[in-house]
Design a protein around this motif. Sequence first.
Motif, PDB file in Angstrom:
ATOM      1  N   VAL A  24       8.379  79.760  -4.047  1.00  0.00           N
ATOM      2  CA  VAL A  24       9.629  80.411  -3.664  1.00  0.00           C
ATOM      3  C   VAL A  24       9.447  81.191  -2.372  1.00  0.00           C
ATOM      4  O   VAL A  24       8.445  81.892  -2.194  1.00  0.00           O
ATOM      5  CB  VAL A  24      10.111  81.348  -4.788  1.00  0.00           C
ATOM      6  N   SER A  25      10.410  81.083  -1.499  1.00  0.00           N
ATOM      7  CA  SER A  25      10.445  81.910  -0.286  1.00  0.00           C
ATOM      8  C   SER A  25      11.836  82.498  -0.124  1.00  0.00           C
ATOM      9  O   SER A  25      12.809  81.977  -0.675  1.00  0.00           O
ATOM     10  CB  SER A  25      10.063  81.089   0.947  1.00  0.00           C
ATOM     11  N   GLY A  26      11.908  83.589   0.588  1.00  0.00           N
ATOM     12  CA  GLY A  26      13.192  84.228   0.821  1.00  0.00           C
ATOM     13  C   GLY A  26      13.567  85.259  -0.223  1.00  0.00           C
ATOM     14  O   GLY A  26      14.568  85.963  -0.056  1.00  0.00           O
ATOM     15  N   ALA A  27      12.796  85.347  -1.288  1.00  0.00           N
ATOM     16  CA  ALA A  27      13.035  86.345  -2.332  1.00  0.00           C
ATOM     17  C   ALA A  27      11.799  86.433  -3.202  1.00  0.00           C
ATOM     18  O   ALA A  27      11.056  85.452  -3.337  1.00  0.00           O
ATOM     19  CB  ALA A  27      14.243  85.979  -3.185  1.00  0.00           C
ATOM     20  N   SER A  28      11.608  87.582  -3.802  1.00  0.00           N
ATOM     21  CA  SER A  28      10.517  87.741  -4.758  1.00  0.00           C
ATOM     22  C   SER A  28      10.958  87.264  -6.129  1.00  0.00           C
ATOM     23  O   SER A  28      12.093  87.514  -6.541  1.00  0.00           O
ATOM     24  CB  SER A  28      10.103  89.210  -4.840  1.00  0.00           C
ATOM     25  N   ILE A  29      10.071  86.589  -6.838  1.00  0.00           N
ATOM     26  CA  ILE A  29      10.434  86.107  -8.165  1.00  0.00           C
ATOM     27  C   ILE A  29      10.570  87.259  -9.169  1.00  0.00           C
ATOM     28  O   ILE A  29      11.032  87.042 -10.291  1.00  0.00           O
ATOM     29  CB  ILE A  29       9.431  85.061  -8.691  1.00  0.00           C
ATOM     30  N   THR A  30      10.199  88.463  -8.755  1.00  0.00           N
ATOM     31  CA  THR A  30      10.369  89.632  -9.629  1.00  0.00           C
ATOM     32  C   THR A  30      11.623  90.420  -9.299  1.00  0.00           C
ATOM     33  O   THR A  30      11.881  91.465  -9.905  1.00  0.00           O
ATOM     34  CB  THR A  30       9.148  90.561  -9.535  1.00  0.00           C
ATOM     35  N   THR A  31      12.419  89.921  -8.353  1.00  0.00           N
ATOM     36  CA  THR A  31      13.663  90.604  -8.005  1.00  0.00           C
ATOM     37  C   THR A  31      14.585  90.654  -9.214  1.00  0.00           C
ATOM     38  O   THR A  31      14.775  89.649  -9.896  1.00  0.00           O
ATOM     39  CB  THR A  31      14.367  89.882  -6.844  1.00  0.00           C
ATOM     40  N   ASN A  32      15.152  91.819  -9.433  1.00  0.00           N
ATOM     41  CA  ASN A  32      16.025  92.001 -10.599  1.00  0.00           C
ATOM     42  C   ASN A  32      17.105  90.943 -10.695  1.00  0.00           C
ATOM     43  O   ASN A  32      17.765  90.606  -9.705  1.00  0.00           O
ATOM     44  CB  ASN A  32      16.691  93.372 -10.536  1.00  0.00           C
ATOM     45  N   TYR A  33      17.210  90.437 -11.929  1.00  0.00           N
ATOM     46  CA  TYR A  33      18.283  89.540 -12.347  1.00  0.00           C
ATOM     47  C   TYR A  33      18.123  88.098 -11.857  1.00  0.00           C
ATOM     48  O   TYR A  33      18.984  87.270 -12.137  1.00  0.00           O
ATOM     49  CB  TYR A  33      19.662  90.085 -11.951  1.00  0.00           C
ATOM     50  N   TYR A  34      17.020  87.804 -11.169  1.00  0.00           N
ATOM     51  CA  TYR A  34      16.827  86.418 -10.764  1.00  0.00           C
ATOM     52  C   TYR A  34      16.316  85.605 -11.961  1.00  0.00           C
ATOM     53  O   TYR A  34      15.531  86.085 -12.778  1.00  0.00           O
ATOM     54  CB  TYR A  34      15.849  86.332  -9.596  1.00  0.00           C
ATOM     55  N   TYR A  35      16.769  84.358 -11.996  1.00  0.00           N
ATOM     56  CA  TYR A  35      16.550  83.472 -13.148  1.00  0.00           C
ATOM     57  C   TYR A  35      15.999  82.167 -12.614  1.00  0.00           C
ATOM     58  O   TYR A  35      16.695  81.431 -11.925  1.00  0.00           O
ATOM     59  CB  TYR A  35      17.908  83.271 -13.832  1.00  0.00           C
ATOM     60  N   TRP A  36      14.763  81.860 -12.933  1.00  0.00           N
ATOM     61  CA  TRP A  36      14.036  80.728 -12.341  1.00  0.00           C
ATOM     62  C   TRP A  36      13.861  79.626 -13.377  1.00  0.00           C
ATOM     63  O   TRP A  36      13.202  79.817 -14.391  1.00  0.00           O
ATOM     64  CB  TRP A  36      12.679  81.209 -11.834  1.00  0.00           C
ATOM     65  N   SER A  37      14.456  78.478 -13.089  1.00  0.00           N
ATOM     66  CA  SER A  37      14.524  77.397 -14.069  1.00  0.00           C
ATOM     67  C   SER A  37      13.776  76.149 -13.630  1.00  0.00           C
ATOM     68  O   SER A  37      13.551  75.930 -12.430  1.00  0.00           O
ATOM     69  CB  SER A  37      15.985  76.985 -14.288  1.00  0.00           C
ATOM     70  N   TRP A  38      13.468  75.343 -14.622  1.00  0.00           N
ATOM     71  CA  TRP A  38      13.039  73.959 -14.418  1.00  0.00           C
ATOM     72  C   TRP A  38      14.098  73.053 -15.048  1.00  0.00           C
ATOM     73  O   TRP A  38      14.520  73.279 -16.191  1.00  0.00           O
ATOM     74  CB  TRP A  38      11.683  73.687 -15.030  1.00  0.00           C
ATOM     75  N   ILE A  39      14.480  72.038 -14.295  1.00  0.00           N
ATOM     76  CA  ILE A  39      15.518  71.093 -14.694  1.00  0.00           C
ATOM     77  C   ILE A  39      15.017  69.707 -14.319  1.00  0.00           C
ATOM     78  O   ILE A  39      14.334  69.546 -13.308  1.00  0.00           O
ATOM     79  CB  ILE A  39      16.830  71.413 -13.941  1.00  0.00           C
ATOM     80  N   ARG A  40      15.363  68.709 -15.122  1.00  0.00           N
ATOM     81  CA  ARG A  40      14.943  67.365 -14.773  1.00  0.00           C
ATOM     82  C   ARG A  40      16.096  66.371 -14.929  1.00  0.00           C
ATOM     83  O   ARG A  40      17.073  66.649 -15.622  1.00  0.00           O
ATOM     84  CB  ARG A  40      13.757  66.914 -15.622  1.00  0.00           C
ATOM     85  N   GLN A  41      15.949  65.235 -14.286  1.00  0.00           N
ATOM     86  CA  GLN A  41      16.938  64.170 -14.383  1.00  0.00           C
ATOM     87  C   GLN A  41      16.226  62.834 -14.507  1.00  0.00           C
ATOM     88  O   GLN A  41      15.700  62.296 -13.528  1.00  0.00           O
ATOM     89  CB  GLN A  41      17.869  64.153 -13.176  1.00  0.00           C
ATOM     90  N   PRO A  42      16.204  62.271 -15.723  1.00  0.00           N
ATOM     91  CA  PRO A  42      15.618  60.940 -15.896  1.00  0.00           C
ATOM     92  C   PRO A  42      16.465  59.891 -15.190  1.00  0.00           C
ATOM     93  O   PRO A  42      17.665  60.108 -14.962  1.00  0.00           O
ATOM     94  CB  PRO A  42      15.645  60.743 -17.414  1.00  0.00           C
ATOM     95  N   PRO A  43      15.890  58.747 -14.886  1.00  0.00           N
ATOM     96  CA  PRO A  43      16.635  57.701 -14.195  1.00  0.00           C
ATOM     97  C   PRO A  43      17.878  57.297 -14.995  1.00  0.00           C
ATOM     98  O   PRO A  43      17.791  56.999 -16.192  1.00  0.00           O
ATOM     99  CB  PRO A  43      15.638  56.538 -14.103  1.00  0.00           C
ATOM    100  N   GLY A  44      19.013  57.289 -14.335  1.00  0.00           N
ATOM    101  CA  GLY A  44      20.250  56.863 -14.960  1.00  0.00           C
ATOM    102  C   GLY A  44      20.849  57.829 -15.955  1.00  0.00           C
ATOM    103  O   GLY A  44      21.816  57.488 -16.649  1.00  0.00           O
ATOM    104  N   LYS A  45      20.292  59.032 -16.043  1.00  0.00           N
ATOM    105  CA  LYS A  45      20.775  60.018 -17.018  1.00  0.00           C
ATOM    106  C   LYS A  45      21.192  61.309 -16.310  1.00  0.00           C
ATOM    107  O   LYS A  45      20.999  61.474 -15.110  1.00  0.00           O
ATOM    108  CB  LYS A  45      19.705  60.303 -18.060  1.00  0.00           C
ATOM    109  N   GLY A  46      21.733  62.214 -17.076  1.00  0.00           N
ATOM    110  CA  GLY A  46      22.181  63.484 -16.526  1.00  0.00           C
ATOM    111  C   GLY A  46      21.079  64.514 -16.416  1.00  0.00           C
ATOM    112  O   GLY A  46      19.930  64.268 -16.791  1.00  0.00           O
ATOM    113  N   LEU A  47      21.454  65.668 -15.892  1.00  0.00           N
ATOM    114  CA  LEU A  47      20.516  66.761 -15.749  1.00  0.00           C
ATOM    115  C   LEU A  47      20.191  67.387 -17.102  1.00  0.00           C
ATOM    116  O   LEU A  47      21.060  67.524 -17.960  1.00  0.00           O
ATOM    117  CB  LEU A  47      21.100  67.834 -14.828  1.00  0.00           C
ATOM    118  N   GLU A  48      18.910  67.763 -17.266  1.00  0.00           N
ATOM    119  CA  GLU A  48      18.467  68.409 -18.495  1.00  0.00           C
ATOM    120  C   GLU A  48      17.746  69.706 -18.138  1.00  0.00           C
ATOM    121  O   GLU A  48      16.723  69.680 -17.450  1.00  0.00           O
ATOM    122  CB  GLU A  48      17.526  67.488 -19.273  1.00  0.00           C
TER     123      GLU A  48
END
Length: 114
Positions: A24-48
């Motif tokens: 991450v750049s441009g912000a600290s990952i400890t900044t209040n209220y920030y929410y850091w996610s992992w999301i994936r998209q299998p081939p031909g499917k939606g976001l998970e």
Amino acid sequence: QVQLQESGPGLVKPSQTLSLTCTVSGASITTNYYYWSWIRQPPGKGLEWMGAVVYSGSTSYSPSLKSRTSISRDTSKNQFTLQLRSVTPEDTAVYYCAEGVASWGEGTQVLVSS
């Protein structure tokens, strides 16, 4: 402006552990209220949504992936990581890291194959 960049192997063998890092750049990952996610998209499917680590360090996971997923962070490097254990070909996907809904990395393709 928050910027995120995923990194990790593009090919993982079945039964192994997939490890991805989001820098991450441009912000600290400890900044209040920030929410850091992992999301994936299998081939031909939606976001998970897979899980997240929030600014305080607390984590949450998708119930369907909780038993295989760990998310951690390295505040000294301003990074957070995803580990997905016991992968199968069904875990083949483009993996994204994101902050909230507005800032996403470009994604990294992961193929699970022997």
